[in-house]
Structures are given as structure tokens and as C-alpha cells.
Design a protein around this motif. Structure first.
Motif, PDB file in Angstrom:
ATOM      1  N   GLY A  90       0.806  -1.220   0.000  1.00 16.60           N
ATOM      2  CA  GLY A  90       0.000   0.000   0.000  1.00 16.60           C
ATOM      3  C   GLY A  90       0.831   1.259   0.000  1.00 16.60           C
ATOM      4  O   GLY A  90       0.446   2.270  -0.599  1.00 16.60           O
ATOM      5  N   LEU A  91       1.983   1.233   0.651  1.00 18.52           N
ATOM      6  CA  LEU A  91       2.838   2.418   0.742  1.00 18.52           C
ATOM      7  C   LEU A  91       3.809   2.541  -0.431  1.00 18.52           C
ATOM      8  O   LEU A  91       4.335   3.624  -0.692  1.00 18.52           O
ATOM      9  N   SER A  92       4.022   1.460  -1.139  1.00 21.05           N
ATOM     10  CA  SER A  92       4.970   1.477  -2.251  1.00 21.05           C
ATOM     11  C   SER A  92       4.519   2.460  -3.332  1.00 21.05           C
ATOM     12  O   SER A  92       3.394   2.396  -3.813  1.00 21.05           O
ATOM     13  N   GLY A  93       5.401   3.360  -3.687  1.00 20.77           N
ATOM     14  CA  GLY A  93       5.105   4.320  -4.747  1.00 20.77           C
ATOM     15  C   GLY A  93       4.341   5.542  -4.294  1.00 20.77           C
ATOM     16  O   GLY A  93       4.116   6.463  -5.096  1.00 20.77           O
ATOM     17  N   ALA A  94       3.934   5.592  -3.017  1.00 22.86           N
ATOM     18  CA  ALA A  94       3.188   6.753  -2.521  1.00 22.86           C
ATOM     19  C   ALA A  94       4.147   7.907  -2.259  1.00 22.86           C
ATOM     20  O   ALA A  94       5.112   7.764  -1.516  1.00 22.86           O
ATOM     21  N   ARG A  95       3.874   9.045  -2.864  1.00 23.03           N
ATOM     22  CA  ARG A  95       4.754  10.215  -2.710  1.00 23.03           C
ATOM     23  C   ARG A  95       4.462  10.963  -1.410  1.00 23.03           C
ATOM     24  O   ARG A  95       5.363  11.508  -0.779  1.00 23.03           O
ATOM     25  N   ILE A  96       3.196  11.023  -1.041  1.00 26.11           N
ATOM     26  CA  ILE A  96       2.806  11.625   0.233  1.00 26.11           C
ATOM     27  C   ILE A  96       1.983  10.595   0.996  1.00 26.11           C
ATOM     28  O   ILE A  96       1.066   9.992   0.446  1.00 26.11           O
ATOM     29  N   VAL A  97       2.314  10.410   2.261  1.00 20.45           N
ATOM     30  CA  VAL A  97       1.576   9.489   3.125  1.00 20.45           C
ATOM     31  C   VAL A  97       0.964  10.310   4.256  1.00 20.45           C
ATOM     32  O   VAL A  97       1.690  10.886   5.084  1.00 20.45           O
ATOM     33  N   PHE A  98      -0.345  10.406   4.277  1.00 16.24           N
ATOM     34  CA  PHE A  98      -1.025  11.102   5.358  1.00 16.24           C
ATOM     35  C   PHE A  98      -1.262  10.135   6.511  1.00 16.24           C
ATOM     36  O   PHE A  98      -1.618   8.975   6.287  1.00 16.24           O
ATOM     37  N   GLU A  99      -1.033  10.592   7.705  1.00 15.63           N
ATOM     38  CA  GLU A  99      -1.330   9.791   8.893  1.00 15.63           C
ATOM     39  C   GLU A  99      -2.648  10.295   9.466  1.00 15.63           C
ATOM     40  O   GLU A  99      -2.764  11.473   9.820  1.00 15.63           O
ATOM     41  N   GLY A 100      -3.638   9.400   9.554  1.00 14.74           N
ATOM     42  CA  GLY A 100      -4.955   9.794  10.026  1.00 14.74           C
ATOM     43  C   GLY A 100      -5.496   8.886  11.106  1.00 14.74           C
ATOM     44  O   GLY A 100      -6.672   8.510  11.067  1.00 14.74           O
ATOM     45  N   VAL A 101      -4.653   8.551  12.070  1.00 18.62           N
ATOM     46  CA  VAL A 101      -5.086   7.673  13.169  1.00 18.62           C
ATOM     47  C   VAL A 101      -5.581   8.536  14.329  1.00 18.62           C
ATOM     48  O   VAL A 101      -5.391   9.751  14.340  1.00 18.62           O
ATOM     49  N   PRO A 102      -6.230   7.928  15.353  1.00 17.51           N
ATOM     50  CA  PRO A 102      -6.744   8.695  16.494  1.00 17.51           C
ATOM     51  C   PRO A 102      -5.670   9.512  17.209  1.00 17.51           C
ATOM     52  O   PRO A 102      -4.466   9.214  17.115  1.00 17.51           O
ATOM     53  N   GLU A 103      -6.103  10.540  17.932  1.00 21.86           N
ATOM     54  CA  GLU A 103      -5.191  11.452  18.625  1.00 21.86           C
ATOM     55  C   GLU A 103      -4.668  10.829  19.921  1.00 21.86           C
ATOM     56  O   GLU A 103      -4.892  11.354  21.026  1.00 21.86           O
ATOM     57  N   VAL A 104      -3.989   9.734  19.769  1.00 22.77           N
ATOM     58  CA  VAL A 104      -3.403   8.993  20.887  1.00 22.77           C
ATOM     59  C   VAL A 104      -1.928   8.772  20.563  1.00 22.77           C
ATOM     60  O   VAL A 104      -1.591   8.334  19.455  1.00 22.77           O
ATOM     61  N   THR A 105      -1.063   9.083  21.526  1.00 18.42           N
ATOM     62  CA  THR A 105       0.383   9.014  21.268  1.00 18.42           C
ATOM     63  C   THR A 105       0.823   7.649  20.757  1.00 18.42           C
ATOM     64  O   THR A 105       1.587   7.555  19.788  1.00 18.42           O
ATOM     65  N   ASP A 106       0.351   6.584  21.389  1.00 19.46           N
ATOM     66  CA  ASP A 106       0.769   5.251  20.955  1.00 19.46           C
ATOM     67  C   ASP A 106       0.319   4.960  19.524  1.00 19.46           C
ATOM     68  O   ASP A 106       1.058   4.316  18.754  1.00 19.46           O
ATOM     69  N   ALA A 107      -0.871   5.426  19.159  1.00 17.77           N
ATOM     70  CA  ALA A 107      -1.368   5.212  17.800  1.00 17.77           C
ATOM     71  C   ALA A 107      -0.511   5.972  16.794  1.00 17.77           C
ATOM     72  O   ALA A 107      -0.219   5.471  15.694  1.00 17.77           O
ATOM     73  N   LYS A 108      -0.097   7.174  17.157  1.00 16.25           N
ATOM     74  CA  LYS A 108       0.765   7.965  16.271  1.00 16.25           C
ATOM     75  C   LYS A 108       2.120   7.270  16.102  1.00 16.25           C
ATOM     76  O   LYS A 108       2.637   7.152  14.989  1.00 16.25           O
ATOM     77  N   ARG A 109       2.700   6.839  17.209  1.00 20.34           N
ATOM     78  CA  ARG A 109       4.006   6.167  17.136  1.00 20.34           C
ATOM     79  C   ARG A 109       3.930   4.932  16.235  1.00 20.34           C
ATOM     80  O   ARG A 109       4.817   4.681  15.425  1.00 20.34           O
ATOM     81  N   ASP A 110       2.861   4.180  16.375  1.00 18.25           N
ATOM     82  CA  ASP A 110       2.696   2.965  15.582  1.00 18.25           C
ATOM     83  C   ASP A 110       2.569   3.292  14.098  1.00 18.25           C
ATOM     84  O   ASP A 110       3.175   2.628  13.248  1.00 18.25           O
ATOM     85  N   ALA A 111       1.786   4.325  13.775  1.00 16.03           N
ATOM     86  CA  ALA A 111       1.608   4.713  12.374  1.00 16.03           C
ATOM     87  C   ALA A 111       2.914   5.223  11.773  1.00 16.03           C
ATOM     88  O   ALA A 111       3.257   4.906  10.625  1.00 16.03           O
ATOM     89  N   PHE A 112       3.669   5.986  12.544  1.00 17.96           N
ATOM     90  CA  PHE A 112       4.944   6.499  12.065  1.00 17.96           C
ATOM     91  C   PHE A 112       5.936   5.355  11.841  1.00 17.96           C
ATOM     92  O   PHE A 112       6.720   5.376  10.883  1.00 17.96           O
ATOM     93  N   ALA A 113       5.899   4.364  12.718  1.00 18.54           N
ATOM     94  CA  ALA A 113       6.786   3.202  12.562  1.00 18.54           C
ATOM     95  C   ALA A 113       6.433   2.429  11.302  1.00 18.54           C
ATOM     96  O   ALA A 113       7.323   1.920  10.592  1.00 18.54           O
ATOM     97  N   LEU A 114       5.146   2.370  10.990  1.00 18.63           N
ATOM     98  CA  LEU A 114       4.715   1.694   9.765  1.00 18.63           C
ATOM     99  C   LEU A 114       5.250   2.430   8.544  1.00 18.63           C
ATOM    100  O   LEU A 114       5.708   1.817   7.575  1.00 18.63           O
ATOM    101  N   PHE A 115       5.204   3.757   8.588  1.00 15.82           N
ATOM    102  CA  PHE A 115       5.763   4.568   7.504  1.00 15.82           C
ATOM    103  C   PHE A 115       7.261   4.318   7.377  1.00 15.82           C
ATOM    104  O   PHE A 115       7.769   4.080   6.272  1.00 15.82           O
TER     105      PHE A 115
END
Length: 327
Positions: A90-115
Motif C-alpha cells: 500500500g505504501l509502495s510508490g506513494a509520494r505523500i503518506v497522510f497519517e490519520g489515526v486517532p489522537e493517541v500518542t501510541d497510535a501515532k508512534r505505531d503509524a509512524f513506525a509503519l511509515f
């Protein structure tokens, strides 16, 4: 800006779906990546719900005359929902990746790690947080130079403004690319430093609280407060920006009005900021002195006033408030 930019969004909730609607409408492929691990049946349900919501939203806008409803299927072909287990694809070839997970620190960290784990080496990560600061979130990614915040206003499809907030480490090219991309899809991006509330939420929080306070104090009914906002405050500032309006009427008016209100209410929240006093001392009162928050020295002020008056009349006409004179 190239027409073949692919966009991904980590998170298939409300924000991701709103962004997908905008991106697909603008002609770009968009992939929503489920931020959670789910069983196949649960993911299929999420996928179908997300696609149906985006499709229904597009059809509703088309029904209002924004575009032809028969374009919806073609727009929807650009939208896909990807399970977390296929994030690399899903991320392959994406020029911009928006993070749209809930406003929870752990959720943000997890999404950033996925990126960090799966995004391309030149991909940009843009959080959509409305509460956290980019300077705080930059530490969650190994590529802070390719990170910034992009705060969309809801509903994302209808609201043109996107507040961009770079971190200290963000490359200027990163901000420029995201800004150009958003402008290319018809949005109006602005750039601000990392600060609580950004611009719009900071201003509107004060306005909403004051409106509620007026009702609480029994000064006016909720209905009349909202009429005042709709046909006064909102109509006016739909044409003139707040700072432009200060210059239009004169910074001296705000200066003295603020002093009166602060004294009448015995509350410092009505005090004008130092910049208003400084402008008074410098003679930068606005249109009548040739400068204020903006410089009018090389402007045809009469023509400018006419343009703004024409915009006011158009707003009144859209509100059904223009009437012919009684003769």
C-alpha cells in the motif's frame, strides 16, 4: 506538480476517508491502509463501509450540482483499502503518506513506525493531527526532514483550507512539495509554526466560547447569537480576513474598543495585543494611513474597496438578502 502522484493514508477512519474523497476527485490514486490488525471478515466489513461512505459522500455532493453523478464510479476506481498486513504494498510508490489515526500518542508512534518500515525513501509523511504539535511528532519518525503536519478542516472535501505546520527539522522542499500538491488539487494551504491550536482552531475556540458565554449570561438567546454570527460576523469575515478588517476600519477602533471592553468586563481577555499598540504608536492604522498589517502604499485603494464591496454583494445575494429598492 505531476498528475500521477499516488497518495496513501495510514488510517481508514473519518479523516482518511475524507482525504480519499478529495484525492480521488482530483484525479489521483489513493490507498487507505488499515492501521489495525483485523481478521479477514472484520477487514472486509471495514473496507466495504469505507468505500460505501466515500461513494455516498461523492454522490451527495453530485446531487447538489457540484458535478455529474455518473462520474462517481470513475472517481471510486482510484480508491483502494489495504489491510495492515499489506502495508508494504500500500505504501509502495506513494509520494505523500497522510497519517490519520486517532489522537493517541501510541497510535501515532505505531503509524509512524509503519511509515518508516515500508514507505519509499523519498516519501513525505504528513500527520493530520488537530491537537499535537509537529515539533513533538517529528521525533516519532526516522525521517523528520520529510515530515510535517497537514491539518485538514472538516468536512475535508468542502473546506479548502489546510494548515501546514513544519517541524524544526522539516526540509523546505518537503513543505513546498506538499503545498504545491494541495494547491494543484484545489485546496488553499497556509503555513504556520508549531503552536497549540494552529490558526483556525485557536481563533474559533475563542469565538465559540464567547458565543456560549453570551447565552450563559442571558445577554441573548442561542438563536439570536447564531443569527448575529451568520449575518454579521460570518458574512463579514467570509469576505474580509480578520487582520484585513482591522486595517479596513482602522486599528485605532480596535485599540479603543478593546480598552473599553477590558474595563467594562474587568477581564484582561479583551485587552488588545501589543502589536495593536505598536501599530498605533507607529501610525500604522490601516487603509487611512497607507499601512497596517498590510501595505497599501502602492495600491489603488478605491479599486480595492470596490472589489471588496462587490464580494459583499455577492455574499448577500448568495444568502438571498439582496432586494431591489422601493421606488
Amino acid at each position: 506538480m505531476a498528475d500521477d502522484v499516488t497518495i496513501a493514508c495510514i488510517g481508514a477512519g473519518r479523516m482518511g476517508r475524507g482525504i480519499a474523497q478529495c484525492v480521488a476527485y482530483a484525479g489521483h490514486e489513493v490507498r487507505l491502509i488499515d492501521a489495525k490488525e483485523r481478521e479477514a471478515d472484520a477487514f472486509a466489513k471495514l473496507r466495504d463501509e469505507a468505500l460505501d461512505e466515500i461513494r455516498t459522500a461523492l454522490a451527495s455532493i453530485a446531487a447538489l450540482g457540484a458535478f455529474k453523478v455518473d462520474a462517481v464510479p470513475q472517481i471510486m476506481e482510484r480508491v483502494s483499502i489495504v489491510p495492515r498486513g499489506e502495508a508494504a504494498t500500500g505504501l509502495s510508490g506513494a509520494r505523500i503518506v497522510f497519517e490519520g489515526v486517532p489522537e493517541v500518542t501510541d497510535a501515532k508512534r505505531d503509524a509512524f513506525a509503519l511509515f518508516d518500515a515500508h514507505a519509499d525513501g523519498d516519501a513525505i509523511l504528513a500527520s493530520t493531527t488537530s491537537t499535537m504539535l509537529s515539533t513533538e511528532l517529528a521525533g516519532f519518525t526516522s525521517a523528520p526532514e520529510r515530515f510535517l503536519n497537514a491539518h485538514w478542516l472538516n468536512p475535508a472535501f468542502l473546506m479548502p483550507l489546510v494548515e501546514l505546520s513544519p517541524a524544526d527539522e522539516t526540509d523546505a522542499e518537503t513543505t513546498a512539495f506538499v503545498r504545491a500538491y494541495l494547491e494543484g488539487m484545489g485546496k488553499v494551504p497556509i503555513v504556520c509554526k508549531a503552536s497549540p491550536g494552529y490558526i483556525v482552531p485557536r481563533i474559533q475556540a475563542l469565538a465559540m466560547n464567547e458565543a456560549a458565554r453570551i447565552v450563559e449570561e442571558g445577554v441573548a438567546s442561542a438563536e439570536d447569537v447564531d443569527k448575529a454570527v451568520t449575518y454579521g460576523f460570518g458574512l463579514r469575515f467570509g469576505v474580509l480576513g480578520l487582520l484585513e478588517f482591522i486595517d479596513w476600519g482602522g486599528g485605532d477602533i480596535l485599540y479603543y474598543a478593546s480598552r473599553y471592553l477590558a474595563g467594562a468586563f474587568e477581564d484582561e481577555r479583551y485587552q488588545a495585543p501589543e502589536i495593536i499598540s505598536r501599530h498605533m504608536e507607529e501610525g500604522r492604522i490601516g487603509l487611512k494611513t497607507g499601512s497596517g498589517f498590510f501595505d497599501y502604499s502602492d495600491m489603488d485603494v478605491d479599486a480595492y474597496r470596490q472589489r471588496r464591496m462587490a464580494a459583499f454583494l455577492k455574499a448577500l445575494d448568495n444568502a438571498g438578502l439582496v432586494r431591489p429598492p422601493k421606488l
